[in-house]
Write an enzyme that holds these catalytic residues in place. Structure first.
Site, short mmCIF file in Angstrom:
data_model
loop_
_atom_site.label_atom_id
_atom_site.label_comp_id
_atom_site.label_asym_id
_atom_site.label_seq_id
_atom_site.Cartn_x
_atom_site.Cartn_y
_atom_site.Cartn_z
N HIS A 244 0.77 -1.06 0.04
CA HIS A 244 -0.12 0.07 0.09
C HIS A 244 0.70 1.22 0.00
O HIS A 244 0.60 2.14 -0.84
CB HIS A 244 -0.87 0.04 1.31
CG HIS A 244 -1.64 -1.22 1.37
ND1 HIS A 244 -2.85 -1.29 0.89
CD2 HIS A 244 -1.66 -2.16 2.13
CE1 HIS A 244 -3.58 -2.42 1.06
NE2 HIS A 244 -2.57 -3.08 2.02
C1 BDR Z 1 -2.28 0.92 5.69
O1 BDR Z 1 -2.25 0.18 7.07
C2 BDR Z 1 -0.93 -0.36 7.65
O2 BDR Z 1 -1.04 -1.54 8.22
C3 BDR Z 1 -0.07 -0.21 6.40
O3 BDR Z 1 1.32 0.37 6.79
C4 BDR Z 1 -0.74 0.97 5.54
O4 BDR Z 1 -0.22 2.24 5.67
C5 BDR Z 1 -2.86 0.00 4.73
O5 BDR Z 1 -4.18 0.10 5.25
#
Ligand code: BDR
Ligand code: CA
Length: 318
Positions: A244
Site C-alpha cells: 500500500h
Molecule cells: C495501511 O495500514 C497499514 O497497516 C499499512 O502500513 C498501510 O499504511 C494499509 O491499510
C-alpha cells in the site's frame, strides 16, 4: 535536476519500509526529514524500525519521533499483519544513529518554516502527527505543497467493513487534514489494491542475488500470509501481495502511472458501524468543493518495474 523536497511521516511496518526503499532510490526526491507515527506498532517500535532500516541502507536523515497515541482514540496496532517487531521476521541493522532530540511536530514545523519552497508531506500512517501539526501551527499550511497520504478508501475497508486501517486508527487526525485546505492526494485501498505483487513476481524477487533483495523477499513473504482474506476475494490475498504505502511515493515520481479525480471527502468520526470510513462524494452530488485528489487506478506493470528498480538500485549500493 529540480528535486522535490519531502518530509516522510510513517509507521514502519512492512509496506512503510518498502515505501522508504522507493523514496531513497529516487534522485528526484530530496528527503529532508522522517517522522515516525504510532500505527502499525507502538511509537518506540516504529521509530526503531525506521532507524534500523536507514542504518542498513546507509542513509542518514533526521528521524524524529512522533506522538504516541491517536488524538482522541485508544491506540490500535497491526502486529497481526506486520509481525511483533513490525518487519516480518527480518532484522535489518542495529541502528547506527539515534532519533533526533526534536520531537516530530517541532522538527516538522521548523523544517517547513525554514524551507525555501513549499514541501510535500508523504504520510503513510494514521496522520496523527500531521493533524496535530496543523492544529498547533496553522501557519505552516502555506509551506506545505501537498500531502500525499496512503489511507482511506472510497469503497470498503480492511480494518472494518467500511474503514481502512490508517483512517480507522485516528479519524480525528484525518478530519484535521481533510479540512485544512492543503492539497491532498489520497492513495486509498481503491488504488493500492491494484498495486500488488503477484506470486510469480515474488519468486523473481527472491531470485535477485543481493543480500538486500533477499531480505526484502523474506519480509514481503511474511506479509503474504498475514494480509486478510474476505469472502469476496478468495484467492486474491494469497496471489496478490499489496504494498500500500509505496503508492504515496510512486504517485509523486511517476504521476502519469496513476488515474484519479478530485472529490469532496469527509471522514466518519463517531459512526456506530462506520467509524473511520472516508466518505468520497464520487457521485458529486454534495455540491461541495473537492478537497482531495483520489487515486483509483494504476498501471500495475510500471509500478512493479519501479519497485524492482528500487530493490536493485539500493541492493547494488550496499
Ligand atoms: C495501511 O495500514 C497499514 O497497516 C499499512 O502500513 C498501510 O499504511 C494499509 O491499510
Ligand atoms: Ca503504514
Amino acid at each position: 535536476m529540480k528535486r522535490i523536497p519531502i518530509i516522510i511521516d510513517c509507521d514502519p511496518g512492512i509496506d512503510d519500509t518498502m515505501m522508504l526503499m522507493l523514496a531513497f532510490s529516487r534522485e528526484e526526491l530530496d528527503i529532508r526529514l522522517i517522522t515516525t507515527e504510532a500505527g502499525n506498532l507502538t511509537i518506540d517500535k516504529t521509530t526503531y524500525n525506521a532507524l534500523s532500516f536507514l542504518s542498513y541502507i546507509n542513509k542518514r536523515v533526521e528521524v524524529a519521533k512522533g506522538l504516541s497515541q491517536p488524538i482522541f482514540r485508544q491506540q490500535e496496532v497491526a502486529e497481526d499483519i506486520h509481525g511483533e517487531g513490525g518487519l516480518g521476521n527480518v532484522e535489518w541493522a542495529v541502528p547506527t544513529f539515534e532519533a533526533s532530540e526534536r520531537p516530530a511536530i517541532q522538527a516538522m514545523y521548523e523544517t517547513l518554516m525554514q524551507a525555501e519552497m513549499p514541501i510535500t508531506i508523504v504520510a503513510t500512517g494514521p496522520l496523527t502527527n500531521v493533524g496535530a501539526l496543523l492544529l498547533a501551527h496553522p501557519e505552516v499550511k502555506a509551506k506545505i505543497a501537498r500531502i500525499s497520504w496512503m489511507g482511506g478508501a472510497a469503497v470498503g475497508g480492511n480494518m472494518s467493513t467500511t474503514a481502512e486501517f490508517n483512517a480507522y486508527v485516528d479519524p480525528h487526525a484525518v478530519e484535521l487534514v481533510m479540512r485544512s485546505g492543503v492539497p491532498i492526494i489520497m492513495s486509498g485501498l481503491d488504488v493500492t489494491h491494484k498495486a500488488y505483487i503477484t506470486r510469480e513476481e515474488m519468486t523473481q524477487l527472491s531470485q535477485l542475488e543481493t543480500p538486500f533483495a533477499q531480505k526484502v523477499a523474506n519480509m514481503m513473504n511474511f506479509y503474504t500470509f498475514t494480509q486478510k482474506q474476505t469472502p469476496f476475494n478468495p484467492p486474491y490475498f494469497e496471489e496478490q501481495i499489496r504494498v500500500h504505502d509505496v503508492s504515496a511515493i510512486a504517485c509523486l515520481v511517476h504521476p502519469e502511472m496513476y488515474r484519479g479525480d478530485d472529490y469532496f471527502v469527509e471522514v466518519e468520526l463517531e459512526g456506530r458501524l462506520t467509524q473511520g470510513a472516508t466518505i468520497v462524494d464520487y457521485a458529486k452530488r454534495s455540491g461541495k468543493t473537492p478537497n482531495v485528489h483520489v487515486l483509483h487506478d494504476v498501471e500495475r506493470e510500471k509500478f512493479i518495474a519501479l519497485f524492482f528498480d528500487a530493490v536493485m538500485k539500493i541492493g547494488n549500493t550496499l
